[in-house]
Each structure stands twice: as C-alpha cells, then as structure tokens.
Design an enzyme around this catalytic site. Structure first.
Site, PDB file in Angstrom:
ATOM      1  N   VAL A 104       0.844  -1.201   0.000  1.00 34.08           N
ATOM      2  CA  VAL A 104       0.000   0.000   0.000  1.00 34.08           C
ATOM      3  C   VAL A 104       0.882   1.254   0.000  1.00 34.08           C
ATOM      4  CG1 VAL A 104      -1.910  -1.160   1.168  1.00 34.08           C
ATOM      5  CG2 VAL A 104      -0.142  -0.055   2.546  1.00 34.08           C
ATOM      6  N   ASP A 105       2.210   1.057  -0.232  1.00 38.51           N
ATOM      7  CA  ASP A 105       3.162   2.151  -0.023  1.00 38.51           C
ATOM      8  C   ASP A 105       3.399   3.056  -1.228  1.00 38.51           C
ATOM      9  OD1 ASP A 105       4.870   0.552  -1.658  1.00 38.51           O
ATOM     10  OD2 ASP A 105       5.749  -0.419   0.084  1.00 38.51           O
ATOM     11  N   HIS A 120      -4.503  -4.471  -2.465  1.00 34.73           N
ATOM     12  CA  HIS A 120      -4.997  -4.207  -1.109  1.00 34.73           C
ATOM     13  C   HIS A 120      -5.194  -2.721  -0.862  1.00 34.73           C
ATOM     14  CE1 HIS A 120      -3.327  -8.369   0.287  1.00 34.73           C
ATOM     15  NE2 HIS A 120      -4.531  -8.463  -0.227  1.00 34.73           N
ATOM     16  N   GLY A 188       9.027 -11.080  -2.932  1.00 38.50           N
ATOM     17  CA  GLY A 188       8.844 -10.593  -1.565  1.00 38.50           C
ATOM     18  C   GLY A 188       7.468 -10.820  -0.987  1.00 38.50           C
ATOM     19  N   ALA A 233      15.399  -8.826  -2.619  1.00 34.39           N
ATOM     20  CA  ALA A 233      14.759  -8.339  -3.846  1.00 34.39           C
ATOM     21  C   ALA A 233      15.648  -7.354  -4.615  1.00 34.39           C
ATOM     22  CB  ALA A 233      13.429  -7.668  -3.485  1.00 34.39           C
TER      23      ALA A 233
HETATM   24  P1  NAD Z   1       4.452 -10.832   4.340  1.00 38.19           P
HETATM   25  O1  NAD Z   1       4.726  -9.800   5.393  1.00 38.19           O
HETATM   26  O2  NAD Z   1       3.524 -11.935   4.590  1.00 38.19           O
HETATM   27  O3  NAD Z   1       5.805 -11.523   3.875  1.00 38.19           O
HETATM   28  C1  NAD Z   1       6.946 -10.830   3.543  1.00 38.19           C
HETATM   29  C2  NAD Z   1       7.806 -11.745   2.654  1.00 38.19           C
HETATM   30  O4  NAD Z   1       8.927 -10.978   2.234  1.00 38.19           O
HETATM   31  C3  NAD Z   1       8.359 -12.996   3.353  1.00 38.19           C
HETATM   32  O5  NAD Z   1       8.156 -14.112   2.513  1.00 38.19           O
HETATM   33  C4  NAD Z   1       9.861 -12.685   3.498  1.00 38.19           C
HETATM   34  O6  NAD Z   1      10.670 -13.846   3.408  1.00 38.19           O
HETATM   35  C5  NAD Z   1      10.088 -11.764   2.323  1.00 38.19           C
HETATM   36  N1  NAD Z   1      11.218 -10.852   2.444  1.00 38.19           N
HETATM   37  C6  NAD Z   1      11.761 -10.307   3.560  1.00 38.19           C
HETATM   38  N2  NAD Z   1      12.796  -9.491   3.231  1.00 38.19           N
HETATM   39  C7  NAD Z   1      12.903  -9.518   1.893  1.00 38.19           C
HETATM   40  C8  NAD Z   1      13.776  -8.893   0.941  1.00 38.19           C
HETATM   41  N3  NAD Z   1      14.758  -8.048   1.322  1.00 38.19           N
HETATM   42  N4  NAD Z   1      13.607  -9.166  -0.369  1.00 38.19           N
HETATM   43  C9  NAD Z   1      12.628 -10.028  -0.773  1.00 38.19           C
HETATM   44  N5  NAD Z   1      11.778 -10.636   0.066  1.00 38.19           N
HETATM   45  C10 NAD Z   1      11.911 -10.390   1.382  1.00 38.19           C
HETATM   46  O7  NAD Z   1       4.031  -9.955   3.161  1.00 38.19           O
HETATM   47  P2  NAD Z   1       2.849 -10.159   2.250  1.00 38.19           P
HETATM   48  O8  NAD Z   1       2.845 -11.574   1.778  1.00 38.19           O
HETATM   49  O9  NAD Z   1       3.005  -9.075   1.311  1.00 38.19           O
HETATM   50  O10 NAD Z   1       1.476  -9.975   3.106  1.00 38.19           O
HETATM   51  C11 NAD Z   1       1.198  -9.071   4.149  1.00 38.19           C
HETATM   52  C12 NAD Z   1       0.119  -8.039   3.839  1.00 38.19           C
HETATM   53  O11 NAD Z   1       0.443  -6.822   4.498  1.00 38.19           O
HETATM   54  C13 NAD Z   1       0.074  -7.671   2.407  1.00 38.19           C
HETATM   55  O12 NAD Z   1      -1.172  -7.205   2.075  1.00 38.19           O
HETATM   56  C14 NAD Z   1       1.068  -6.535   2.349  1.00 38.19           C
HETATM   57  O13 NAD Z   1       0.873  -5.701   1.252  1.00 38.19           O
HETATM   58  C15 NAD Z   1       0.754  -5.779   3.592  1.00 38.19           C
HETATM   59  N6  NAD Z   1       1.949  -4.983   3.972  1.00 38.19           N
HETATM   60  C16 NAD Z   1       2.326  -3.954   3.136  1.00 38.19           C
HETATM   61  C17 NAD Z   1       3.467  -3.232   3.395  1.00 38.19           C
HETATM   62  C18 NAD Z   1       3.877  -2.160   2.418  1.00 38.19           C
HETATM   63  O14 NAD Z   1       3.001  -1.546   1.796  1.00 38.19           O
HETATM   64  N7  NAD Z   1       5.180  -1.953   2.222  1.00 38.19           N
HETATM   65  C19 NAD Z   1       4.249  -3.540   4.516  1.00 38.19           C
HETATM   66  C20 NAD Z   1       3.818  -4.582   5.363  1.00 38.19           C
HETATM   67  C21 NAD Z   1       2.665  -5.304   5.057  1.00 38.19           C
END
Ligand code: NAD
Ligand code: ZN
Length: 248
Positions: A104-105, A120, A188, A233
């Site tokens: 969502v960023d 999402h 990721g 990533a």
């Molecule tokens: P998740 O939190 O379930 O899983 C994160 C995944 O990223 C894991 O499999 C982990 O091994 C991997 N990971 C960790 N560091 C990494 C790196 N440097 N490079 C590549 N992969 C890496 O995330 P999800 O499956 O996206 O689900 C959680 C929900 O919460 C989703 O809807 C997500 O969009 C949301 N969320 C969004 C944000 C954001 O917008 N940045 C942040 C946190 C959660």
C-alpha cells in the site's frame, strides 16, 4: 545462484507478456518492515486485534495509535529501492507490463512503473467513514487521534482491512492478467494472504513460468514456482535486469 539469474534473464528475454506479484518483502530494503516473518509487525501485535475492519470500527483510536500512525511515519519517509527501480526498468525494456502489488506504499509508482494494480488498496489517501470525503494521507493532522473529517466522521486509510473485500475490478483484472502472462515474477511475498496468493497459481495453471525472488522459501516454492532465486529483492532484481540487458 548465477545460473538462476541467467535463467530468469533468458525466460524474460523470450517472453512478451510478463506480470509481477509483489509483497511486503520488496519494500523491506526501503525500510518498511513486513508483517510476517523475522522482525515482522505480527510478532509484536495480533493482526485480528488491529488490522481487522471490526477492530477498527470498535476502536479506531486504538488502531490509529498502534498501527496507522506508525505506518504513516514509515511510508512518508520511504523511497523506492533497487527492486522497484529494476521492475520499472523491465517495463522500459518491454519485459513487464503490469505489477499486481499487495503493498500500500506507492513505491512502484514512485519508481516509474505505469500499470500498478493496488490489490490491497493504497495508503496514500484517507477516506471519511461517514461522508466519503478523501484527504491525502500526508495532509492528515495527527494532533487528534483518530483524525476526524469536518463532518465528524473518522478517517480511515483506503487500504483493504482483514474482513473486507478486494475491490472487484482489481480482482478481476489481476486474474485476467495472471492467466494470460508467459512469465509471473513473484517478489517478496510469503503467499499466505488469500486471494492474492492464488494469483501465481492461476499463472502456473495457464502455462506460465513462475519465478520467485525471496530470501526464504514460501508456500509456492517447489510446487507453484518453477524456481526460487533465494536472496534479497534489490540485489537479485538488479542482477536479473543487468543480465537481460546483455542478452537483448
Ligand atoms: P508478508 O509480510 O507476509 O511476507 C513478507 C515476505 O517478504 C516474506 O516471505 C519474506 O521472506 C520476504 N522478504 C523479507 N525481506 C525480503 C527482501 N529483502 N527481499 C525479498 N523478500 C523479502 O508480506 P505479504 O505476503 O506481502 O502480506 C502481508 C500483507 O500486508 C500484504 O497485504 C502486504 O501488502 C501488507 N503490507 C504492506 C506493506 C507495504 O506496503 N510496504 C508492509 C507490510 C505489510
Ligand atoms: Zn466526513
């Protein structure tokens, strides 16, 4: 590892239709913590108590205080990393058309990707729960928690909470793209949140190559994905793009 980077570059070089599914992991190197796994937010707080729409309705101040305020601080500061930029470069090279993101960023758009499905929703906007008035998140004052609209209604982020539906147009378009691409890059995501985790399954069933980039194996590894490039990533995506640029 080098072999898999080369293999991914070759798969991309041959493909005309490519899509990507990204998750919280792609933004970890932009200093946005993931929810699951090591250091994830869910180790500290219970998602059902803070990220479910019923929890928000019951006590919006609590959810703003513990979850949304912190997200606002982190997302306000975040900038795209090498993985977001690498995907934008793949689009320029005509080797990626659409990104389906669970994030969502807004970092894919900031990196220059033009077709991003925000599965999402988005944290960029807040919407009043009473009158639907919208306000950019950056303009929301945190002097009062929860922030209120002029009509007295509570602002909520335009993200999909647990217990809410995926916007049907996003779901339909994602399914359409997933079932027509030749390569699906999955970067990721732990692939445990439904229905997003079904997207790569659809691609696989439709005959696409499914390539994962993740430091850890996921629910897709060894069954749905053709191979896992085990690493971060940013580095992995840049290396694939560099190999692809040598090939085409
Ligand atoms: P998740 O939190 O379930 O899983 C994160 C995944 O990223 C894991 O499999 C982990 O091994 C991997 N990971 C960790 N560091 C990494 C790196 N440097 N490079 C590549 N992969 C890496 O995330 P999800 O499956 O996206 O689900 C959680 C929900 O919460 C989703 O809807 C997500 O969009 C949301 N969320 C969004 C944000 C954001 O917008 N940045 C942040 C946190 C959660
Ligand atoms: Zn209002």
């Amino acid at each position: 590892m080098n072999d898999l980077i080369e293999r991914a570059a070759q798969d991309l070089a041959r493909a005309k239709k490519v899509a990507a599914l990204t998750g919280a992991g792609i933004s970890v190197e932009s200093k946005i913590p993931p929810f699951r796994g090591k250091g994830g937010l869910w180790e500290q707080i219970d998602p059902m108590e803070y990220a479910h729409i019923d929890a928000f309705r019951r006590d919006p101040a609590k959810v703003w205080e513990v979850l949304i305020k912190g997200m606002k601080d982190v997302i306000d500061q975040a900038r795209p990393n090498a993985a977001h930029l690498g995907l934008a470069r793949l689009e320029e090279l005509n080797r990626l058309q659409t990104i389906i993101t669970q994030n969502v960023d807004g970092l894919h758009q900031m990196a220059g990707s033009s077709d991003v499905i925000e599965f999402h929703g988005s944290f960029a906007w807040q919407r009043c729960m009473q009158c639907d008035e919208r306000l950019p998140t950056q303009k929301v004052s945190l002097d009062r928690i929860p922030p209120l609209c002029q009509c007295g209604g509570v602002y909520r982020p335009e993200c999909v909470f647990f217990g809410e539906m995926i916007p049907p147009e996003h779901l339909a378009r994602s399914q359409h793209i997933a079932s027509r691409c030749e390569v699906m890059l999955v970067i990721g995501t732990s692939a445990t949140v439904q229905p997003a985790s079904y997207i790569p399954v659809l691609s696989k069933q439709s005959g696409a190559k499914v390539i994962e980039i993740n430091p850890e194996p996921t629910a897709l590894t060894g069954s749905v994905s053709d191979y896992l490039i085990a690493g971060k990533a940013g580095e992995m995506t840049s290396r694939i793009v560099a190999s692809l640029e040598r090939l085409i």
